[in-house]
Design a protein around this motif. Sequence first.
Motif, PDB file in Angstrom:
ATOM      1  N   PHE A  46       0.838  -1.130   0.104  1.00  0.00           N
ATOM      2  CA  PHE A  46       0.127  -0.096   0.017  1.00  0.00           C
ATOM      3  C   PHE A  46       0.900   1.306  -0.125  1.00  0.00           C
ATOM      4  N   ALA A  47       2.048   1.262   0.801  1.00  0.00           N
ATOM      5  CA  ALA A  47       2.837   2.414   0.931  1.00  0.00           C
ATOM      6  C   ALA A  47       3.444   2.531  -0.240  1.00  0.00           C
ATOM      7  N   CYS A  48       4.054   1.660  -0.879  1.00  0.00           N
ATOM      8  CA  CYS A  48       4.704   1.935  -2.266  1.00  0.00           C
ATOM      9  C   CYS A  48       3.747   2.354  -3.410  1.00  0.00           C
ATOM     10  N   GLU A  49       2.779   1.857  -3.221  1.00  0.00           N
ATOM     11  CA  GLU A  49       1.793   2.143  -4.294  1.00  0.00           C
ATOM     12  C   GLU A  49       1.232   3.827  -4.170  1.00  0.00           C
ATOM     13  N   LEU A  50       0.928   4.058  -2.764  1.00  0.00           N
ATOM     14  CA  LEU A  50       0.584   5.393  -2.573  1.00  0.00           C
ATOM     15  C   LEU A  50       1.898   6.686  -2.565  1.00  0.00           C
ATOM     16  N   LEU A  51       2.769   6.065  -2.303  1.00  0.00           N
ATOM     17  CA  LEU A  51       3.939   7.097  -2.366  1.00  0.00           C
ATOM     18  C   LEU A  51       4.289   7.316  -3.875  1.00  0.00           C
TER      19      LEU A  51
END
Lengths: 487, 487
Positions: free
Chosen positions: B404-409
């Motif tokens: 999630f974090a990688c996608e969001l960032l």
Amino acid sequence: METPYKTLLELNPDSSLPLYVQIANGISRNIQAGILKKGVKLLGSRQMADLLNVHRKTVIAAYEELYSEGWIEVFPKKGTFIAQHLPTVEPISFSTNKQKPQAESPHLFVPQNKIIKIPPVITQRLAFNDGLPDVRMSPREELARLYAHYLKFGESQLFQYANPYGNQRFREVFSQFLNETRGMNILPENILTTRGSQMAFYLVSQALFKENDEIIVGELNYPTANMTFESLGLQLKIVPIDDDGIVVDAIEEICRKKRMVGDTPIKAVYVTSHHYHPTTVTLKPERRIKLLTLAEQYGFYIIEDDYDYDFHYANRPVLPLASADRHGLVIYLGSFTKRIAPAFRVGYLIAKPEIIHEIAKHRRIIDRQGDTILELILADMLEDGTLKRYTAKALKTYRERRDFACELLKRELGDMIDFKIPDGGMAIWAKFDDKISLETLSEKVGKKGLYLSNGLAYPNLNACRMGFASMNFREMEEAVEVVRGSV
Amino acid sequence: METPYKTLLELNPDSSLPLYVQIANGISRNIQAGILKKGVKLLGSRQMADLLNVHRKTVIAAYEELYSEGWIEVFPKKGTFIAQHLPTVEPISFSTNKQKPQAESPHLFVPQNKIIKIPPVITQRLAFNDGLPDVRMSPREELARLYAHYLKFGESQLFQYANPYGNQRFREVFSQFLNETRGMNILPENILTTRGSQMAFYLVSQALFKENDEIIVGELNYPTANMTFESLGLQLKIVPIDDDGIVVDAIEEICRKKRMVGDTPIKAVYVTSHHYHPTTVTLKPERRIKLLTLAEQYGFYIIEDDYDYDFHYANRPVLPLASADRHGLVIYLGSFTKRIAPAFRVGYLIAKPEIIHEIAKHRRIIDRQGDTILELILADMLEDGTLKRYTAKALKTYRERRDFACELLKRELGDMIDFKIPDGGMAIWAKFDDKISLETLSEKVGKKGLYLSNGLAYPNLNACRMGFASMNFREMEEAVEVVRGSV
């Protein structure tokens, strides 16, 4: 020769690790050990599955792991190989196994610190120990209740990293407590928590002193303190002790001479002012005043180790030197060991803020932080009176035990040991008659379930501390009987 | 002038100390401060009682205390006097109070360690921290239950002093666990418990190395490790890192040159082989094999810091170097911080027994022993599967959060930061666009309730670790919004 995969991989169906992980681990371990060499072709997945008696998918999953990590290579139509790019590893051959490996250079010899001794853990049911509390009197119900409370309902923040100074609420409550009960005049920022007195004197030595700095200690001083100072490279200057504690005139003499010849001054004096360790005597008023005056005059620190403040029977506990310190020269330390139990590791250092700040840096790299939850629990117990109640109860019990022990030892062992009734603390300082070898006696009674120190910590004195606080009357009678029966 | 006893003694009727103790404390404190001078006659008990508004018996009790301790003398028919034999104390005069006391010698300046930095405690609700677990997922119910159990029903022995190696049952269970899950081949005596990884590398450095010994670390290495080594006087040799981790060829180059010119060999290589700190990459197979071979060839220790073993998402966790160590050259360390919570301080060192024994000595003087009860609780949780269950659950959650974090960032901040998806661990290594000052950004978002490192730990890179594990999806969205709104 065929590779004996079945033996090499050692699959364990009862392991918590999935079989494919076991296979992958086994293959990579054997590559690193030089058993499976680079370029070697692995069995096909079907053959390997048959051999290992697992499903073929399991082998495929293992090979995929190894491939994605770079241990093996796959060439279509050719097969699966240990990766060609890996370095060659020479396996340890069995014939040279017993020899010292050639490669081991001399600088890999493990150093041998000769100063630090690890004391044996007392396993006997009965013990004349160094002066430990009776853990059967610990506030265990209260601790259980408070631990459960914080673990279940405490804010998340409590479980994250904290600062190296100690829990802020503990520092607030405890500074008030010391001001009120020990005549101190401190603020929370004068406090740093430690894991116990031991960490406190390690930290002081590490943060404030450098190799070859000189520190004065009394004769026969608490061996663990000496060991800590010496292990950190400090030089001990020994001064005599007598029935009033450390001989302060001897400290003055050293300082005066040093000043006269322009020698590097003494850096600190370590003193157990309340109950001298091991002889249990309390430092007398004139020496207290003089020691403080000397510290100002010659500019040294006083490291005041007040390891069992609360347990004084003759009168009220004598206020620490720290309470009369006017120049921030006293570094005061103690712990909750004697009030709770040795397993609960909270101690404290009290000093001026710039010292506390410097020490906190070292705490940061040694231990990072204290025990947040235990410190909070102690704050609660200080505030709600639990600790006071328990301490009062313990004080009463230990006074009775001291009286009982002194009477019993006098009556039953009066012909072989000599001691003074201690005004406080949890041990008697006992000198054994020369006809008795304390070392031999210690060994004998040890086998009969009684711990008694062998006295080697105080060479040539045939003397030791005999803790009375952790045994009840009946146990003490038993213990004395064991001693009687062993001489 | 009459002595203002009422002001000097400051009685407090609400104090937990009895009034007579307060009076005795007050008088002895004032004697030590030079306010009450030797030879001075005290008020009679009746007069003093009237003045202080207490019962006469209270004053008599206080005087008896002071007399028995030696602060005062009593002459029949003459009265009660501050003891004549006490040394003279010069009171601090108010006029000189602001000056530096003359007596303070230069050697009492407090040293200033410039190497150790105390990091701020994160107080913001949202945090891209260094890679910390989500403490909301800690097994708090289980911990509460087990604490309550041992505190209420544990044997007394558990609450006494223990050995400095760690709880024996924990060592047995944990050695089996490591053998089974990390391909190790160790016995309980290969384990020493610590308070965390931090204490582990402090102990290794203190026990095995001496000042000016050289230790190799990778570029940008974990700053706290560097700080610890340097503070203990070790010399750091820096080698480059790349996308496969520490460049092992550069280590070989240093060792080869040193041998050629007959220089003192490298003593150790510190490596976070599983997830390089800070860049998160995993050391590749060929480098692992080569590093182990070099250690044998050149005789150096490998200090393998496996700080978040369990959290690997790309495949199974890669076995530690320690699992393939054939000569006892790897010193393996880790902690339970990431699996339980930072507040629960248990870490471990794995090495050959002679090293463990030497390190235990230093543990003895630093910290005396570990946390017996917590270690027992961990043994239980390892044995009954609680820890495995929690770790599996956390692994799943953290993998989702990483994704999630990688996608969001990428989506929201892709124009300003550059990063690779980490294969494991709890943080992303993020490089910020040169147009953005990470330092300024950190300050701005800090005020809006979001912690983001200012990147100063890695100078001139405008980069930092962004921990993703401790925030849920919604919090991460909030956090990213704060960042967006601050550039």
